[in-house]
Design a protein around this motif. Structure first.
Motif, PDB file in Angstrom:
ATOM      1  N   GLY A  37      32.633  10.512 -10.161  1.00 11.83           N
ATOM      2  CA  GLY A  37      32.969   9.916  -8.875  1.00 11.83           C
ATOM      3  C   GLY A  37      33.698  10.906  -8.013  1.00 11.83           C
ATOM      4  N   GLY A  38      33.913  10.506  -6.764  1.00  8.97           N
ATOM      5  CA  GLY A  38      34.646  11.375  -5.869  1.00  8.97           C
ATOM      6  C   GLY A  38      34.467  10.960  -4.430  1.00  8.97           C
ATOM      7  N   LEU A  39      34.884  11.838  -3.552  1.00  9.37           N
ATOM      8  CA  LEU A  39      34.777  11.596  -2.113  1.00  9.37           C
ATOM      9  C   LEU A  39      34.637  12.925  -1.405  1.00  9.37           C
ATOM     10  N   TYR A  40      34.228  12.848  -0.141  1.00 12.51           N
ATOM     11  CA  TYR A  40      34.182  14.060   0.670  1.00 12.51           C
ATOM     12  C   TYR A  40      34.565  13.714   2.098  1.00 12.51           C
ATOM     13  N   GLY A  41      34.936  14.738   2.846  1.00  9.77           N
ATOM     14  CA  GLY A  41      35.299  14.518   4.236  1.00  9.77           C
ATOM     15  C   GLY A  41      35.440  15.825   4.986  1.00  9.77           C
ATOM     16  N   VAL A  42      35.784  15.702   6.235  1.00 13.33           N
ATOM     17  CA  VAL A  42      35.914  16.834   7.155  1.00 13.33           C
ATOM     18  C   VAL A  42      37.385  17.024   7.493  1.00 13.33           C
ATOM     19  N   SER A  43      37.804  18.270   7.585  1.00 14.93           N
ATOM     20  CA  SER A  43      39.208  18.540   7.900  1.00 14.93           C
ATOM     21  C   SER A  43      39.341  19.368   9.166  1.00 14.93           C
ATOM     22  N   LEU A  44      40.278  18.954   9.987  1.00 16.13           N
ATOM     23  CA  LEU A  44      40.749  19.723  11.124  1.00 16.13           C
ATOM     24  C   LEU A  44      42.270  19.780  11.006  1.00 16.13           C
TER      25      LEU A  44
ATOM     26  N   CYS B 229      27.053  20.219   4.200  1.00 17.50           N
ATOM     27  CA  CYS B 229      27.122  21.333   3.244  1.00 17.50           C
ATOM     28  C   CYS B 229      27.406  22.638   3.986  1.00 17.50           C
ATOM     29  N   ARG B 230      26.851  22.769   5.190  1.00 14.09           N
ATOM     30  CA  ARG B 230      27.149  23.950   6.007  1.00 14.09           C
ATOM     31  C   ARG B 230      28.623  23.934   6.415  1.00 14.09           C
ATOM     32  N   LEU B 231      29.150  22.780   6.815  1.00 14.06           N
ATOM     33  CA  LEU B 231      30.576  22.694   7.140  1.00 14.06           C
ATOM     34  C   LEU B 231      31.434  23.068   5.935  1.00 14.06           C
ATOM     35  N   HIS B 232      30.988  22.652   4.761  1.00 13.20           N
ATOM     36  CA  HIS B 232      31.712  22.995   3.529  1.00 13.20           C
ATOM     37  C   HIS B 232      31.728  24.507   3.320  1.00 13.20           C
ATOM     38  N   GLN B 233      30.595  25.145   3.534  1.00  7.19           N
ATOM     39  CA  GLN B 233      30.525  26.601   3.382  1.00  7.19           C
ATOM     40  C   GLN B 233      31.478  27.306   4.341  1.00  7.19           C
ATOM     41  N   LEU B 234      31.697  26.701   5.495  1.00  3.96           N
ATOM     42  CA  LEU B 234      32.586  27.282   6.503  1.00  3.96           C
ATOM     43  C   LEU B 234      34.050  26.903   6.296  1.00  3.96           C
ATOM     44  N   GLY B 235      34.320  26.043   5.299  1.00  7.18           N
ATOM     45  CA  GLY B 235      35.694  25.669   4.986  1.00  7.18           C
ATOM     46  C   GLY B 235      36.228  24.463   5.728  1.00  7.18           C
ATOM     47  N   PHE B 236      35.339  23.694   6.384  1.00  8.54           N
ATOM     48  CA  PHE B 236      35.777  22.525   7.145  1.00  8.54           C
ATOM     49  C   PHE B 236      35.474  21.197   6.463  1.00  8.54           C
ATOM     50  N   ALA B 237      34.783  21.205   5.357  1.00  8.03           N
ATOM     51  CA  ALA B 237      34.480  19.974   4.627  1.00  8.03           C
ATOM     52  C   ALA B 237      34.845  20.184   3.166  1.00  8.03           C
ATOM     53  N   HIS B 238      35.401  19.133   2.545  1.00 10.57           N
ATOM     54  CA  HIS B 238      35.941  19.259   1.191  1.00 10.57           C
ATOM     55  C   HIS B 238      35.551  18.055   0.336  1.00 10.57           C
ATOM     56  N   SER B 239      35.484  18.298  -0.948  1.00 11.24           N
ATOM     57  CA  SER B 239      35.233  17.210  -1.893  1.00 11.24           C
ATOM     58  C   SER B 239      36.364  17.131  -2.902  1.00 11.24           C
ATOM     59  N   VAL B 240      36.666  15.897  -3.302  1.00  8.09           N
ATOM     60  CA  VAL B 240      37.594  15.628  -4.398  1.00  8.09           C
ATOM     61  C   VAL B 240      36.767  14.965  -5.480  1.00  8.09           C
TER      62      VAL B 240
END
Length: 201
Positions: free
Chosen positions: A111-118, A90-101
Motif C-alpha cells: 500500500g501507499g500514497l503519492y502526491g505533488v509537492s511545492l 512519473c515525469r514530475l517524480h523524475q524532476l523531484g516534484f512528486a513523491h510516494s510513501v
C-alpha cells in the motif's frame, strides 16, 4: 505517449487546480469545498490504528516505487489515472516534484500514497491498500515527515469519511486559495532530520 507538460501541472497546482482523466479526456478541477488534513495537534490517529502502528507491520519507504504506487492506486473498477496521468506524474517524480510513501513487507508492496509537492504544500493525489491499514500507515508517515519539513498544508482535494477520521476538514474555495497563496509565499525551507532522504518539498 502524450503527457501534461510539467510546467503546466506545477502552475495549475500553484493556482489550486488539478487534473483528472475522465472518459478519455483530461479535465481540470478546483472544488468548491477543498479537503485538508491538519498538520498540527488536530491530526488524529484512531485508537485501533495506533495499536497497529506500535506493531510496525510494514517497512516504510519513500520514492522507491513511485510508478508501482500509481499503478496500485489505479487498480479499481473506475479510475481517473489513465496513461497520460501516469506518465505525467512519473515525469514530475523524475524532476523531484512528486513523491510516494510506500508500505512494504516480506510479500512486497502492500500500500501507499503519492502526491505533488511545492514549497510549503503537499497535494495528496491517491492511496491504496493491499493489506489492512497500509494506506493509513502511509498517511501517518507522510504527516510526520511534513511536520518535520515545516510543510503548512496537506491538501487532499476532496474530503472523504476515510480521511475525516484523521481530523480532516474542508475549506471553501476562496479560503483554500488564500491559505494556499499564504503557504507558498511564506514557506521557509528547513533541513529534514528524519533521515529518509527527503530534505524539503
Amino acid at each position: 505517449m502524450k503527457i501534461i507538460p510539467p510546467e503546466i501541472l506545477l502552475e495549475a497546482y500553484a493556482q489550486g487546480i488539478f487534473p483528472m482523466a475522465h472518459e478519455g479526456e483530461i479535465q481540470w478541477f478546483s472544488p468548491e469545498k477543498r479537503g485538508l488534513i491538519p498538520l498540527d495537534d488536530r491530526f488524529h490517529i484512531p485508537h485501533g490504528l495506533a495499536k497497529t502502528l506500535r506493531r510496525e507491520p510494514f517497512d516504510i519507504r519513500w520514492n522507491s516505487a513511485f510508478r508501482e504506487v500509481m499503478l496500485g492506486c489505479a487498480e479499481r473498477e473506475e479510475t481517473w489515472i489513465d496513461e497520460t496521468i501516469l506518465e505525467s506524474y512519473c515525469r514530475l517524480h523524475q524532476l523531484g516534484f512528486a513523491h510516494s510513501v510506500e508500505c512494504w513487507d516480506a510479500d512486497g508492496l502492500q500500500g501507499g500514497l503519492y502526491g505533488v509537492s511545492l514549497p510549503g504544500v503537499f497535494f495528496g493525489e491517491s492511496m491504496f491498500s493491499r493489506k489492512t491499514d497500509a494506506s493509513k500507515i502511509a498517511l501517518v508517515a507522510l504527516v510526520r515527515t511534513l511536520r518535520e519539513n515545516g510543510t503548512v498544508l496537506l491538501d487532499t482535494q476532496w474530503m472523504t469519511s476515510h480521511l475525516s477520521q484523521f481530523g480532516g476538514y474542508e475549506l471553501s474555495r476562496k479560503a483554500y486559495h488564500s491559505a494556499l497563496k499564504s503557504a507558498l509565499a511564506g514557506h521557509v525551507p528547513r533541513a529534514n532530520p528524519s533521515g529518509n532522504g527527503m530534505t524539503d518539498f
